[in-house]
Every structure is written in C-alpha cells, then in structure tokens.
Design a protein around this motif. Sequence first.
Motif, mmCIF file in Angstrom:
data_model
loop_
_atom_site.group_PDB
_atom_site.id
_atom_site.type_symbol
_atom_site.label_atom_id
_atom_site.label_comp_id
_atom_site.label_asym_id
_atom_site.label_seq_id
_atom_site.Cartn_x
_atom_site.Cartn_y
_atom_site.Cartn_z
ATOM 1 N N SER A 6 -5.939 6.609 -2.301
ATOM 2 C CA SER A 6 -7.395 6.454 -2.399
ATOM 3 C C SER A 6 -8.051 6.138 -1.060
ATOM 4 O O SER A 6 -9.233 6.442 -0.864
ATOM 5 N N LEU A 7 -7.320 5.556 -0.125
ATOM 6 C CA LEU A 7 -7.892 5.244 1.180
ATOM 7 C C LEU A 7 -8.256 6.508 1.951
ATOM 8 O O LEU A 7 -9.141 6.490 2.799
ATOM 9 N N SER A 8 -7.580 7.604 1.645
ATOM 10 C CA SER A 8 -7.875 8.890 2.283
ATOM 11 C C SER A 8 -8.552 9.874 1.337
ATOM 12 O O SER A 8 -9.115 10.870 1.786
ATOM 13 N N ALA A 9 -8.494 9.610 0.046
ATOM 14 C CA ALA A 9 -9.060 10.531 -0.937
ATOM 15 C C ALA A 9 -10.567 10.348 -1.121
ATOM 16 O O ALA A 9 -11.193 11.127 -1.831
ATOM 17 N N SER A 40 -4.706 14.093 -0.367
ATOM 18 C CA SER A 40 -4.637 12.719 -0.867
ATOM 19 C C SER A 40 -5.159 12.631 -2.294
ATOM 20 O O SER A 40 -6.116 13.321 -2.649
ATOM 21 N N ILE A 41 -4.546 11.753 -3.069
ATOM 22 C CA ILE A 41 -4.959 11.529 -4.459
ATOM 23 C C ILE A 41 -5.007 10.022 -4.701
ATOM 24 O O ILE A 41 -4.030 9.308 -4.429
ATOM 25 N N PHE A 138 -3.047 0.559 10.889
ATOM 26 C CA PHE A 138 -3.714 0.583 9.588
ATOM 27 C C PHE A 138 -5.207 0.355 9.794
ATOM 28 O O PHE A 138 -5.614 -0.725 10.216
ATOM 29 N N PHE A 139 -6.030 1.352 9.484
ATOM 30 C CA PHE A 139 -7.468 1.227 9.749
ATOM 31 C C PHE A 139 -8.148 0.147 8.915
ATOM 32 O O PHE A 139 -9.170 -0.402 9.300
ATOM 33 N N MET A 140 -7.580 -0.203 7.778
ATOM 34 C CA MET A 140 -8.214 -1.199 6.919
ATOM 35 C C MET A 140 -8.263 -2.583 7.558
ATOM 36 O O MET A 140 -9.088 -3.406 7.188
ATOM 37 N N GLU A 141 -7.423 -2.841 8.534
ATOM 38 C CA GLU A 141 -7.458 -4.141 9.203
ATOM 39 C C GLU A 141 -8.790 -4.363 9.907
ATOM 40 O O GLU A 141 -9.243 -5.505 10.034
ATOM 41 N N LYS A 142 -9.434 -3.304 10.364
ATOM 42 C CA LYS A 142 -10.755 -3.403 10.998
ATOM 43 C C LYS A 142 -11.867 -3.373 9.951
ATOM 44 O O LYS A 142 -12.888 -4.023 10.105
#
Length: 177
Positions: A6-9, A40-41, A138-142
Amino acid sequence: MILGDSLSAGYRMPIEQAWPSLLSDKLSEKGKNVTVINASISGDTSGNGLARLPGLLKQHTPDSVLLELGANDGLRGFPPQGTEKNLRQMIDIIQNTNTKVIMMQIRIPPNYGKRYTQMFSDIYPRVAKATQTPLIPFFMEKIITKSEWVKKDGMHPRKEAQPWIANFMATQLQPFL
C-alpha cells in the motif's frame, strides 16, 4: 517496476496521485528516461510478492525492480525468517533474469517490541549484503514526522506527501538505473 504494498500502491487515493505515477517525471528531471510500472498491491506481503513475481517479470520484462515489501509481514507479526527467505528468493529470481534489483529498507512501528522490531529491521541490510543488492532508505521515516503528510491511520502517506516521496525515490534510485 515497483513491487510493493500500500505504501507504493497509493492507498485510498487515485493512482495518478501516488508517488510511482510521479516518479518517471522526477527521474526525467535527473536525466533518466524511465517508464515506471507499478505492480504494487495494498495488503501484499513478501509471500504475495514472491507468488506474483515470475508472472510480472514475464509480462513486463523490466530492466530494474524495486522491492518495497515486508511491511505487512511485520505488521502481522510474521516470523522475520520467513520474510527474509521470501526476499532472498525474489532477489534470486530477479537476478536470474539479468534484471537489476534494488530493495527498500522497511521498518515497523516500535509498539511491536524492541526485540521484534530490531529483528525485522535487521533483515534488510543482511539480505542486501548477502545478495549484493542496493538498499535504499525507508521513505516513511521522513513522512511520519509530518502529521499533515500522514493519514489518520498513522501508517500511510497522504496525497500531499506523494510529490516529496517521488523526488526522494528518484534521488535514491538514480544511481542504480
């Protein structure tokens, strides 16, 4: 090709707003002419990705694959050894088709306990080193530090974050494309 969850979907947003849809323009600005295939899914685990990978490689014959998988494994409390095995198998399959593979570090929230979160995080650098696969941050850290960029679930980026993610990913991926 991006093989992710889901982070890429583009979780709960039009696919045109998701960072993979913006990525080719950002790479173009950096001198890379790339067509991005988003495979991505939402909800996919590393096992789902492993099952889908051979068909995706045959269908799309990509030059490079970004693996952005494992978050759902961690969030579901799967044993880290299984996630590691799946990532290694995916990398082997990709490398055996003479396709470049890049992997993104995945981290899970600290509420899963220090031991489990550390065991999970350690998978990625270990697999990257063993398979000689580039590992990007990991882009979510930002994203997670900016409340206006995170959905109310506290786990998914909002549409406002997507251009930043696309630029971040273009910067990270450029040296490997």
